[in-house]
Every structure is written in C-alpha cells, then in structure tokens.
Scaffold this active site. Structure first.
Site, PDB file in Angstrom:
ATOM      1  N   SER A 129     -67.591  87.421 -49.620  1.00  0.00           N
ATOM      2  CA  SER A 129     -67.088  86.845 -47.818  1.00  0.00           C
ATOM      3  C   SER A 129     -68.351  85.764 -47.150  1.00  0.00           C
ATOM      4  CB  SER A 129     -66.754  88.307 -47.857  1.00  0.00           C
ATOM      5  OG  SER A 129     -67.698  88.917 -46.738  1.00  0.00           O
TER       6      SER A 129
ATOM      7  N   LYS B 265     -64.569  94.447 -39.483  1.00  0.00           N
ATOM      8  CA  LYS B 265     -65.478  93.190 -40.026  1.00  0.00           C
ATOM      9  C   LYS B 265     -65.039  92.946 -37.955  1.00  0.00           C
ATOM     10  CE  LYS B 265     -66.220  91.532 -44.761  1.00  0.00           C
ATOM     11  NZ  LYS B 265     -65.736  90.774 -45.509  1.00  0.00           N
TER      12      LYS B 265
END
EC number: 3.4.21.53
Length: 778
Positions: free
Chosen positions: A679, A722
């Site tokens: 990611s 996140k």
C-alpha cells in the site's frame, strides 16, 4: 456248545447293577428285583450257590442276555435277611470265576449253565516281581487317595496268591464297572497283574493331577478368604474410628456423589463401572489413583446443568453500554443473538471472532457479553500454545494425564452454556507435537461440537450451547479452515473523541478507585486528558492511555499521603510536570512543504500508523538503493514505482535518461522496524517524482494505495485504521484508491468532518493533489 461237553453246571443267575464281585470277596447285597429274589430262593433250596454277573448298563430294569456280561463269579450265599421294605439283604462270598454257556430259563428267574474257570498256580519269578510292583504302586495310590485306609494295605500285603492279590486290589479301586470286568475276564494271572499295573499307573497320575488342582484351588481360596477377612476387619476398624480415609470410604463417598447427580445414562454407567474397578483394586495400586482422578473429573463436569439466560434486550443493551463506549457492531451482534434466542428458545451458540489492535477492549467486551446474558464466563489464553494435547487432552495411559484446556474451562464454568473466551487465537504455533489450531476445528464448528471428544474424558461432551468468543490482533495468522468457522467482527480502534469519552467515563474513575482516591481528590480537565492522548500516547486502543492516567493517580496519591495537599487539580499545562517531556509531537510530521518527502499510511497489528517516505537523487550511474528494513513486497512496490516513473519521464518533464545519470535512494525512517505490504506504492512514486521534478509535496496530504506499472491505483485494506492514524497526526487530506470508497461509511463522522477524503484511480490524480508548484524556481 452242550452242557455235557463243557462240563457246565446249572446255576441260578443274579444280575448285579453297578457292582462286581470277585472270588474270595465277602460282601452284603440288597436284592429287590422279583426275578433276582426268586433266583436267590432257588439257590437257598439247592446248594446255596448262585452266579453273580454284572449288567453292562446300570439303569436296565429287566436285562436280556446281551445286557449281562458272560463272565461272572460263583458265590456262596452265607446269610439271608428280609428287610421291612421287602428288600432282601444277603451275605455272599465269591468262590471262583465262571463263564455262562447258555441260558436255560429267563421267565421266572434267570437260570444258566456255566463253566467254572479255576485259577492255575503260577510261581513264575516274573509274576512275583509283578506282585511286588503292584503292591508298591498300590501303596502310592493309598498315599495319594484318601478313599482307601492304610489297614487295607496291611491286609493285601499278606496275600500270596497272585490272582487273588489282583482281585482284592481291584476291588478296592474306584473304577468303572467296565474296567473291573476287564480284570475279572482276564483268566491268565500274569496278564491280570499287568493290566492292574496299567490301571494303577493311570489312577496315580490322575490323582496327582487332582491333588495339584486341589492345592491350587485351596491356596486361591485361602488367599481370597484371607483378603476378605482383612478387608472386613479394616472396615470394622475404620467404622470404629469413624475414619473415612480408606478406599472403602472413598468409594462410598464417590457413590453417594454419583447418586446425587443427574447425569446422562452413558456417563452414569461409565462412572459406576470405574468406581467398581476402583473398589476391587488393591490400595497400593498406582492405577487406583488414575481411576480416582478420572472419576473426579467426570463428576466435576457440568453434563446437564445450564444457567438460564436473561432475555431482556433492553437490560442487556444497558449492561453493554455501561461497560464499553462505542463498539456498535459487536454489541449489535450480541443483541441480535439474544432476540433470536427469545424467539427460538434454544439455539446453537455463535462463534464470534473479535479482531483489532491491542487495548481496544476485546477481552473485556467478552466479559460484558457474559454479564449481559447472565452467563458464566471463562477465559483461556491460546498465546504460545503449540501442543495439540493442550486442546484435546492426553490419553489416560500417560503419567499425569489431564483433559485439554476446553474441558478444564467447562469444569471452571460449571455450566453447559457459558461465554467461553479463547484469547489470542492468532498467537498459536504448531510444532512436532501437532497443530493445536487443527484440534480447535471441532471445538469451533457448530455442526460438530455437540459431540466434542477429549482424549482424557473419552465420552463425547456437548459444547453446542457454549457461546465462543475468540480474539485476535491480525487475521492473516489464523488458519483459513479455522477462520471459516467464525464470524469476524472488526474493532478498528478509537478516534480522539472516543478516547476522551472512554478516559472520562471509565478509565479515570477506575484508576482513582484502584489507587484509593476519592472522586474529589483528583481532578483532570478535558484539555489535560486531550494533551495526554495526543502527546503521551500514539495507539489505536487505550491501554497506554490508562497507564498514563494510572501514573497521574500515583503522583496524586503520593502528594496526598505526604500531606502536600488534600486534593489535586491537573490542567493541560501541568501535565509536563507530572508525566515529563511529551513523547510524541501532535500535528503533521512536516511543518512546511518538502521535496521528495511524502507521508504514507500503513496498517500494523497494533493499528494504523503514518509512514514518512524520503527519496533523494544524486548524480551517479543509475543505482536504486532501498533502506529502512523493507519486506519483499515493499521492495517490489518501490521497483514498480521506479519503472512507472521511467515510463512517464517525458510527460513529467524529467530527463528520460535519468536512470543512467542519477542514483536514487529511497528510505523509510525507523529503520529497525520491519515494514511490508503493497500500500505504499503511490507514496513512493509521488516521492520519487517530486524528487526528480523538484516539486514540493503538500505537507497536509497523506496517501495510501498500490500502484501498477501503468499508474493505476489499486485498493488496499485497513482504511479505517489508517484514517484514524492520519487524523491523529493532524493531516487534512487523505488520497485513497477509488475502489476503497465503499469503506468510507465505516469512518467515524468526527474524522470525516476534519479530513477530506479524495478517491483516486490513477497516478495523474495523485500528483495533481499531492504536488504543489515550486515558488520561483523552474
């Protein structure tokens, strides 16, 4: 053969049943049959002589010629006496052998013509030797058999005639009529003695065997009797002392326990059988302890007892809210279960898996579930369990065998329907002792766990009513077949506002109580708590926050005890005095826009984190260097970002040959911490392009997404964690893959209000939002 030729004489015949008379024998006979009585009367009228022959079968009432042996004994009737019952008792003396030649009358009584068989004198030395051998064997027989008296031996020893000796000895042996008749029919004296010797040998062997068997039986009997008497004495002594310590008392106690309990038939029979075995076992036997332990376990398990669920949904909701702030999904799931239970009455226990970072309240939530259902609660930790027997138990044959953790937990719970927490299910390991996660498959399968089999208990145990709750920090460590059986509920972590609420409502009152402080003795305002949350902790859960609050309570307790002050109020500015220098800087990592430095977002087992990625470009030969303890996937993401940048160099205004003239160094700080995952792809690409184009990156932008070689942005996981991390760090804009738009509904409103979420599908869009034009430099 005619009578004249054979010199036969006419005799009345008396057939004998189960009896045989030898010459020179004197004995009493009871005569009752009509024909026999008439034969006797005939003998008495004439010369008192009668022929005595035995019947081959005892039970024949009226024998024919075929049923009577041909050779018998001529006897002299000495005396005759009529008994009151009509039977005649006679005293007869055997004279000599005789052979029936023919029957002359069978109607009124038996009359025969018989030839007498006189014995030949035989003084052969061999016969004398045979006589001695027979005598010595007869002596052995007398010693072994208690049926013949020693006086008989003295009487027999005086006989000189070999034939008579054979007859007398045979008459004293307990033989079948057939064998006795054989001796009677042997006219030759030597052969008769040899036959008798054979018979004596056989008899002696049989008697010796009999004696051995009798001794063995007697010994066994004596031992059993002795044990019985001793046991009875022991019981009597224990009764006298009022002592129940012995095996008998133990067995009695177990039996009374068994009677009081309601158990399934299979279990009842098994326990009864084991108690019987225990009773028969000597007190010194080690096996006794094993059986006792096994019976104790069977009696201690809740085979039928269940607690009644409190099906009041409003009350359950109130209990869950009292204990935990937030956690809507897990709470909702418990209330749904309760609602269904109310309608269905009986339902298989669900298997919930609470997944989330440490300190978010997974374990305490399971405890609250039990409280809201009014069920018993039991917890086992699976962290570090690497032995299958820990779950399933050991077989009873092993020394120190025990049931597995599941059965132990059920014993602790004491009911068939507890809330059973399997903590840290992702921390199990497997080695040569088997795979414990495979043993858990049966436990956590609602279709199979109604007959869970433990190696130690052996009887299937019903786990279908148990509500299993498992906890884990990360899903990827849980084997797929195990994960398949569970319903996963994510607990992503808390926002700043939620942490503030948790601290005010739960943590502060709890810590005050634990530190012996009255509510008014310590005051912490919201600003102070927020400062602790922002500058002294950086976590998804609230465990560190609780530790910091505990530290404040300790300081307050010390001040109060040393009489410095009666109560303490702590404001935001005072926190530094109590907790020291702040550990974290709140706000963005960068205070101004930078070239080649981009903030990425990462997901770890302890929640979301911000990740600074730096790229620097120096003249060289085109080397690509990656540092910061990166995993393989992250290294590949960096390679992909590098290749994408090369392919788009002209469009981006970069020298197409930069890969030959420049060395590129990509670094992710915190070099000791391993980092992996795809990611960070768009983050690395942005940093690389920024460095090559000398364009600044907006300091308030954080991003996450995987990159392809053509610049497409692919979706990632853990968006909520996140986002919380970015929000904690104070970022105002988050770039996320367009495919992750659906995950935005899970993000708390307090975060959405502060942060702008920008979905992107291509690298061009990322650069558009992330790069800012340089001021004055071209």
């Amino acid at each position: 053969m005619g009578p004249s030729k054979s010199k036969g004489r006419r005799f009345p015949l008396l057939p004998l049943r189960g009896l045989l008379v030898y010459p020179s024998m004197v004995l009493h006979l009871d005569v009752g049959r009509e024909k026999s009585v008439k034969a006797l009367e005939k003998a008495m009228v004439e010369d008192n002589l009668i022929l005595l022959c035995s019947q081959s079968e005892v039970n024949i009432e009226e024998p024919t010629q075929e049923d009577i042996f041909r050779i018998g004994t001529v006897a002299n009737v000495r005396q005759m006496l009529k008994l009151p019952n009509g039977t005649i008792r006679v005293l007869v003396e055997g004279m000599e052998r005789a052979e029936i030649i023919e029957y002359t009358d069978q109607e009124e009584y038996y009359e025969v013509i018989a030839r007498e068989l006189p014995e030949a004198d035989n003084n052969d030395p061999e016969v004398s030797a045979l006589m001695r051998t027979v005598l010595s064997q007869f002596e052995n027989y007398i010693n072994l058999s208690k049926k013949v008296t020693p006086e008989t031996l003295a009487a027999v020893s005086d006989i000189d005639e070999p034939g008579r000796l054979a007859d007398v000895i045979t008459s004293h042996l307990s033989l079948k009529i057939k064998d006795k008749q054989e001796i009677l029919e042997t006219i030759d004296v030597r052969k008769r003695l040899e036959k008798l010797l054979d018979i004596l040998n056989n008899e002696r062997e049989v008697l010796e065997l009999e004696r051995k068997i009798n001794q063995r039986v007697k010994k066994q009997m004596e031992k059993t009797q002795k044990e019985y008497y001793l046991r009875e004495q022991m019981k009597a002594i224990q009764k006298e002392l009022g002592d129940k310590e012995g095996r008998a008392g133990e067995v009695e106690e177990l039996r009374s326990q068994l009677q009081e309990m309601e158990l399934p038939e299979v279990v009842h029979e098994k326990i009864e059988k084991e108690i019987d075995r225990l009773e028969k076992m000597p007190a010194s036997s080690a096996e006794g302890g094993v059986i006792r332990n096994y019976v104790d376990w069977l009696l201690a398990l809740p085979w039928t007892y269940t607690t009644e669920d409190d099906l009041d949904i409003n009350k359950a909701e109130q209990v869950l809210d009292e204990d935990h702030y937030g956690l809507e999904k897990p709470k909702e799931r418990v209330l749904e279960y309760l609602a269904v239970q109310k309608l269905v009455k009986k339902m298989k226990g669900p298997i919930l898996c609470l997944v989330g970072p440490p300190g978010v309240g997974k374990t305490s939530l399971a405890r609250s579930i039990a409280r809201s259902l009014e069920r018993k609660f039991v917890r086992i930790s699976l962290g570090g369990v690497r032995d299958e027997a820990e779950i399933r138990g050991h077989r009873r044959t092993y020394v120190g065998a025990m049931p597995g953790r599941i059965i132990q937990g059920m014993k602790t719970a004491g009911s068939l329907n507890p809330v059973f927490l399997l903590d840290e299910i992702d921390k199990m390991a497997s080695d040569f002792r088997g795979d414990p996660s495979a043993a858990l498959l049966e436990v956590l399968d609602p279709e199979q766990n109604n007959t869970f089999s433990d190696h130690f208990i052996e009887i299937p145990f019903d786990l279908s009513q148990v509500m299993f709750v498992t906890t884990a920090n990360a899903l990827h460590n849980i084997p797929r077949p195990l994960l398949d059986r569970m319903e996963v509920l994510y607990i992503p972590g808390y926002t700043e506002l939620e942490k503030l609420q948790i601290a005010t409502r739960y943590l502060l009152p709890k810590q005050k109580k634990e530190h012996g402080l009255q509510p008014e003795q310590l005051e912490l305002d919201e600003e102070a708590l927020l400062k602790v949350i922002r500058e002294y902790t950086r976590e998804s859960g609230v465990r560190n926050l609780e530790q910091q609050i505990a530290a404040l309570c300790r300081k307050a307790a010390k001040s109060i005890v040393t009489n410095e002050s009666e109560s303490i109020a702590i404001h935001a500015d005072d926190i530094k005095d109590y907790l020291g220098i702040p550990k974290f800087r709140y706000g963005m990592a960068e205070l101004e826009d930078q070239v080649g430095t981009v903030t990425g977002l990462a997901w770890t087992e302890v929640g979301g984190e911000t990740l600074t990625i730096e790229v620097t470009v120096v003249p060289g030969t085109g080397k690509l260097t990656l540092t910061g303890k990166l995993g393989d996937v992250m290294k590949e993401s960096a390679q992909a970002a590098f290749s994408y940048t090369r392919s788009k160099a002209t469009e981006l205004g970069i020298d197409p040959d930069f890969h030959e003239k420049l060395d590129v160094h990509i670094h992710i700080p915190e070099g000791a911490i391993p980092k992996d995952g795809p990611s960070a792809g768009i983050t690395i690409a942005t940093a690389l392009i920024s460095s090559l184009t000398k364009r600044h990156v907006a300091r308030d932008v954080a991003m996450t997404g995987e990159i392809t070689l053509r610049g497409r942005v692919l979706p990632i996981g853990g968006l909520k964690e996140k986002s919380l991390a970015a929000h904690r760090a104070g970022y105002k804009k988050i770039l996320l893959p367009k495919d992750n738009e659906r995950d935005l509904r899970d993000i708390p409103d307090s975060v959405k209000n502060d942060v702008e979420f920008v979905p992107v599908s291509h690298m061009d869009q990322v650069l558009e939002h992330a790069l800012v034009e340089q001021a004055g430099v071209h």
